[in-house]
Design an enzyme around this catalytic site. Structure first.
Site, short mmCIF file in Angstrom:
data_model
loop_
_atom_site.label_atom_id
_atom_site.label_comp_id
_atom_site.label_asym_id
_atom_site.label_seq_id
_atom_site.Cartn_x
_atom_site.Cartn_y
_atom_site.Cartn_z
N GLU A 45 48.31 32.87 35.99
CA GLU A 45 49.57 32.98 35.25
C GLU A 45 50.24 31.62 35.07
O GLU A 45 50.32 30.83 36.01
CB GLU A 45 50.52 33.92 36.01
CG GLU A 45 51.86 34.15 35.31
CD GLU A 45 52.73 35.15 36.06
OE1 GLU A 45 53.79 35.50 35.52
OE2 GLU A 45 52.36 35.57 37.16
N LYS A 127 55.35 37.36 28.05
CA LYS A 127 55.72 38.36 29.05
C LYS A 127 57.03 39.02 28.63
O LYS A 127 58.02 38.34 28.35
CB LYS A 127 55.87 37.69 30.42
CG LYS A 127 56.08 38.64 31.58
CD LYS A 127 56.09 37.86 32.89
CE LYS A 127 56.20 38.77 34.10
NZ LYS A 127 56.18 38.01 35.37
N CYS A 161 51.24 39.67 35.63
CA CYS A 161 51.95 39.95 36.87
C CYS A 161 52.61 41.34 36.86
O CYS A 161 51.97 42.34 36.62
CB CYS A 161 52.96 38.84 37.13
SG CYS A 161 53.49 38.66 38.85
#
Length: 329
Positions: A45, A127, A161
Site C-alpha cells: 500500500e 481508496k 487495506c
C-alpha cells in the site's frame, strides 16, 4: 481449459528518504520476480514513496513537516515514475499492481495503479475512505474506481487495506466477476494482531468472491523504525502486522505467508479452482437473490466543479479593440 498464472507478492521496505529510491526498489523487485516467471506482481500500500507511518505515531500538531515532505515526494499520474513502471511492465511482460501516494495539486490520495503486460495503465483508483489516522493525510476516492479490469492474467480488481471491511465495496468487484483480487496493506504497523486480521480478511474474501487473492504488505527495518520515532513505546506500533500472502478461491494459502522480513512470494494460480468454488457457491450468480438484495453503485467521478455552458458564448469572436476602456486601463 487449464490455465495457470504465476503471481508474486512483494514484501520489501521503501526508501524513506526519496521517491526515486523507492521506485528503484520497485524496478529491481519487478526484475527479480519476472526472472522467477511471475506474470503478476503486487506491491504494498502506497509503497511509492512510502506509507505515512508518521501519522500513526505523531499527534496532528507535529505532523506538518513530514506531511509536507510527503507532498514533495508524492507521485503525479502520469509522471516519469509511472512511465518507468509502465516500461518495466512492458519490457518484462508482467502485470504490475502498485500502491502510490498520488498528488493531485493540493491533495494527496491513496492510489492503486494497475499496469497491464503491455505497459498500459488499465486502472487508477483511489481508496474511498482513508482509515482513522490516514484521514489527516489523504482525500477520499469515488465510485468510479471500484472497477475490475481485463488484463493479460485475467480480470483483476483491487482494494486497499480496510476497504476490505466495506462489504459493499467488495461486492462491487465481486459482481464484476474478478478472477484475481490484488490487495495491499502497509505492514509494520499496529502489532501482531494486524497480521492475524489481514489473514482472516483475505481468506474470507477469497471464499466469498471465489477468486484468488494476491496480497502484499510492507516492511520496515529497525533503523527505519527508529528514524520515524525515537520513543520505544511508540515504536511498538511500527512492528509486525505483516501478512503477505497468496490465497486460493477455497481460502487456502498457495504458499506459506510471509510475516517477517523482506522477500517475494511466488505462487502458481490454477484458474480452474475459480469454477470449482463457484460451482458450489457463486455469491453474485446462482447463490444471489437480486430480487431481494442488490447493490446500486454510483460510478460517476466526484468533481469539485462542474461547468455547464459558457460565461460568454462568443468569447472567441471578441476583439479587444472593441473595448477601449480595457486598452486604457
Amino acid at each position: 481449459m487449464s490455465r495457470t498464472v504465476r503471481a508474486a507478492a512483494v514484501q520489501i521496505a521503501p526508501d524513506l528518504t526519496s521517491r526515486a529510491g523507492t521506485v528503484e526498489r520497485v524496478l529491481n523487485a519487478t526484475a527479480e520476480a519476472a526472472e522467477k516467471g511471475a506474470e503478476l506482481i503486487v506491491f504494498p500500500e502506497t509503497f511509492v514513496p512510502w506509507y505515512p507511518y508518521f501519522s500513526f505515531v505523531l499527534p496532528p500538531v507535529q505532523q506538518g513537516p513530514e506531511h509536507l515532505r510527503l507532498y514533495e515526494e508524492a507521485v503525479t499520474v502520469p509522471s516519469a515514475e509511472t512511465r518507468a513502471v509502465a516500461e518495466a511492465a512492458r519490457k518484462r511482460s508482467v502485470v504490475i499492481v502498485l500502491g502510490v501516494n498520488e498528488r493531485d495539486r493540493g491533495s494527496l490520495y491513496n492510489t492503486q495503479l494497475i499496469f497491464d503486460a503491455d505497459g498500459t495503465l488499465k486502472l487508477k483508483r483511489r481508496k474511498i475512505t482513508p482509515t482513522y489516522h490516514e484521514r489527516m493525510i489523504w482525500g477520499q476516492g469515488d465510485g468510479a474506481g471500484l472497477k475490475v479490469v481485463d488484463t493479460a492474467v485475467g480480470r483483476v480488481g483491487a482494494l486497499a487495506c480496510w476497504e476490505h471491511y466495506n462489504p459493499l465495496a467488495r461486492y462491487a468487484l465481486m459482481a464484476q466477476h474478478e478472477e484475481i483480487h490484488a490487495s495491499h496493506f502497509p505492514g509494520s504497523l499496529v502489532g501482531p494482531i494486524f497480521g492475524e486480521q489481514i489473514e482472516v480478511t483475505m481468506r474470507h474474501h477469497a471464499l466469498e468472491s471465489g477468486c484468488f487473492i494476491v496480497n502484499a504488505t510492507g516492511w520496515l527495518s529497525e533503523e527505519q523504525i527508529h528514524s520515524i520515532h525515537p520513543d520505544p513505546a511508540l515504536q511498538k506500533g511500527l512492528r509486525d502486522g505483516c501478512m503477505t500472502c497468496i490465497i486460493t478461491p477455497e481460502g487456502r494459502h498457495v504458499v506459506p505467508p510471509l510475516t517477517s522480513g523482506e522477500g517475494i512470494l511466488i505462487g502458481d494460480l490454477d484458474m480452474r479452482l475459480i469454477t470449482k468454488r463457484k460451482r458450489m457457491m457463486d455469491s453474485v450468480g446462482h447463490y444471489a437473490r437480486p430480487e431481494l438484495l442488490h447493490l446500486v453503485q454510483d460510478v460517476r467521478p466526484a468533481r469539485a466543479l462542474e461547468q455547464i455552458g459558457s460565461a460568454h458564448p462568443h468569447n472567441e469572436d471578441l476583439d479587444i479593440a472593441s473595448f477601449p476602456e480595457v486598452q486604457d486601463a
